[in-house]
Design an enzyme around this catalytic site. Structure first.
Site, PDB file in Angstrom:
ATOM      1  N   HIS A  37     124.451 -50.254 -32.255  1.00  0.00           N
ATOM      2  CA  HIS A  37     125.166 -50.909 -31.152  1.00  0.00           C
ATOM      3  C   HIS A  37     124.187 -51.244 -30.015  1.00  0.00           C
ATOM      4  CE1 HIS A  37     128.677 -48.592 -32.905  1.00  0.00           C
ATOM      5  NE2 HIS A  37     129.163 -49.816 -32.851  1.00  0.00           N
ATOM      6  N   ASP A 152     127.901 -55.783 -40.768  1.00  0.00           N
ATOM      7  CA  ASP A 152     129.253 -56.194 -41.179  1.00  0.00           C
ATOM      8  C   ASP A 152     129.203 -57.680 -41.526  1.00  0.00           C
ATOM      9  OD1 ASP A 152     130.813 -53.720 -40.739  1.00  0.00           O
ATOM     10  OD2 ASP A 152     129.981 -53.954 -38.746  1.00  0.00           O
ATOM     11  N   GLN A 155     132.405 -59.611 -41.914  1.00  0.00           N
ATOM     12  CA  GLN A 155     133.101 -59.691 -40.626  1.00  0.00           C
ATOM     13  C   GLN A 155     132.565 -60.853 -39.787  1.00  0.00           C
ATOM     14  OE1 GLN A 155     134.510 -56.379 -37.927  1.00  0.00           O
ATOM     15  NE2 GLN A 155     132.470 -56.590 -37.101  1.00  0.00           N
ATOM     16  N   SER A 187     125.511 -46.564 -38.790  1.00  0.00           N
ATOM     17  CA  SER A 187     126.960 -46.735 -38.807  1.00  0.00           C
ATOM     18  C   SER A 187     127.595 -45.557 -38.084  1.00  0.00           C
ATOM     19  CB  SER A 187     127.446 -46.751 -40.264  1.00  0.00           C
ATOM     20  OG  SER A 187     128.835 -46.491 -40.312  1.00  0.00           O
ATOM     21  N   SER A 188     128.750 -45.824 -37.464  1.00  0.00           N
ATOM     22  CA  SER A 188     129.457 -44.723 -36.785  1.00  0.00           C
ATOM     23  C   SER A 188     129.900 -43.676 -37.799  1.00  0.00           C
ATOM     24  CB  SER A 188     130.685 -45.264 -36.056  1.00  0.00           C
ATOM     25  OG  SER A 188     130.306 -46.266 -35.168  1.00  0.00           O
ATOM     26  N   ARG A 189     129.990 -44.081 -39.049  1.00  0.00           N
ATOM     27  CA  ARG A 189     130.461 -43.140 -40.076  1.00  0.00           C
ATOM     28  C   ARG A 189     129.364 -42.177 -40.538  1.00  0.00           C
ATOM     29  NH1 ARG A 189     133.785 -47.765 -41.526  1.00  0.00           N
ATOM     30  NH2 ARG A 189     135.934 -47.062 -41.367  1.00  0.00           N
TER      31      ARG A 189
HETATM   32  O1  PAF Z   1     132.804 -54.025 -35.944  1.00  0.00           O
HETATM   33  C1  PAF Z   1     133.622 -53.394 -35.238  1.00  0.00           C
HETATM   34  O2  PAF Z   1     133.305 -52.362 -34.653  1.00  0.00           O
HETATM   35  C2  PAF Z   1     135.046 -53.899 -35.121  1.00  0.00           C
HETATM   36  O3  PAF Z   1     135.474 -54.477 -36.312  1.00  0.00           O
HETATM   37  C3  PAF Z   1     135.264 -54.866 -33.949  1.00  0.00           C
HETATM   38  C4  PAF Z   1     134.452 -56.145 -34.112  1.00  0.00           C
HETATM   39  C5  PAF Z   1     134.855 -54.175 -32.660  1.00  0.00           C
HETATM   40  C6  PAF Z   1     136.724 -55.245 -33.852  1.00  0.00           C
HETATM   41  O4  PAF Z   1     137.537 -54.147 -33.645  1.00  0.00           O
END
Ligand code: PAF
Length: 281
Positions: A37, A152, A155, A187-189
């Site tokens: 992030h 992602d 996404q 990853s947060s996981r």
């Molecule tokens: O990637 C993420 O963390 C989520 O899918 C997002 C883009 C913040 C939408 O909730």
């Protein structure tokens, strides 16, 4: 750094900043922030005058209730990290602020099947939820630039289609995957991985690299079979491993196509991991 929970305060502040000619970069997150992030934040800070980061665990994108409940919520820690990184505004809304009663926030858009393959096959409804929340957050923040991670892959491909189709003028900037020293995609996981699976999971980035190194020489079906076998050998449960066209996400037929990506998803014990590598642009 300012923290807004409600729409009104956020909108007022942003329109003031815009009136002063400031450019706005936006990093949407669900919190549980990590170095990946922070790369998005850094990219936004480099390009824009003001960086807004949202922290909202969006219920509409979870197809698995248990995953939603277990999703790490670490707001105080996240806030500290964002402050240290020089973020200007945190938007930390409640579900009532994002989805107020009586407001129809469904996004009526044909995702042309991008939402039902790969991740979409295993997480039905997930991308509809992502599209809905990102559209809503964009309406609230109205940024010039939107920063998302390459990890992602599906996404951001879908969000890019949404921006195009809905003629939203925000520019999407994709930031490369940030990896731990070991090669594991951040990853947060990852914090939920056992020590054993943290090591075993390295097979994912190894196999993506293998695909990149070999796709010109070997049959794509052979690469896929080899990679899936190796992932299983490590005790992970793969959901897919594929070499796809980065525009429409369909499996490539030949190595002559351009913009080729290898993508993978697998369970490492209780934790579902995804990763990808750009093979050619
Ligand atoms: O990637 C993420 O963390 C989520 O899918 C997002 C883009 C913040 C939408 O909730």
């Amino acid at each position: 750094m300012q923290v807004f929970v409600k729409e009104k305060g956020l909108k007022q502040r942003i329109s003031y900043l815009k009136s002063k000619g400031k450019s706005i970069g936006f990093v949407p997150t669900m919190g549980a922030l990590h170095d990946g992030h922070m790369q998005l934040i850094k990219a936004s800070k480099q390009k824009c005058d003001i960086t807004v980061c949202s922290i909202f665990v969006n219920p509409t994108q979870f197809n698995n209730k248990e995953d939603l409940v277990k999703y790490p919520r670490t707001f105080e820690r996240d806030k500290e990290l964002l402050k240290n990184e020089g973020v200007d505004i945190i938007f930390h809304p409640t579900a009532e602020v994002v989805y107020p009663k009586g407001l129809d926030l469904s996004v009526d858009m044909d995702l042309e099947g991008l939402d039902t393959i790969w991740e979409g096959e295993f997480r039905p409804g997930h991308f509809k939820g992502v599209v809905q929340v990102v559209k809503r957050l964009l309406d609230l923040v109205e940024p010039g630039y939107l920063f998302m991670g390459q990890k992602d892959f599906q996404q951001f491909t879908i969000i890019s289609m949404m921006l195009r189709k809905l003629k939203i003028s925000t520019e999407l900037i994709v930031v490369p995957i940030h990896r731990e020293k070991s090669g594991l995609a951040m990853s947060s996981r990852n914090v939920r991985l056992t020590k054993e699976f943290k090591t075993k999971s390295l097979v994912l980035s190894r196999m993506l690299k293998y695909a990149k190194d070999n796709y010109r020489f070997d049959k794509i079906s052979e690469i896929r079979k080899y990679a899936l076998g190796k992932i299983e050998e490590e005790g992970l449960k793969p959901e897919y491993f594929a070499i796809v066209n980065g525009y429409d996400l369909h499996e490539v037929k030949s190595s002559d196509e351009n913009y080729i990506i290898a993508i993978v998803a697998a369970w490492a014990g209780e934790i579902r991991l995804i990763d990808n590598i750009i093979i050619s642009k």
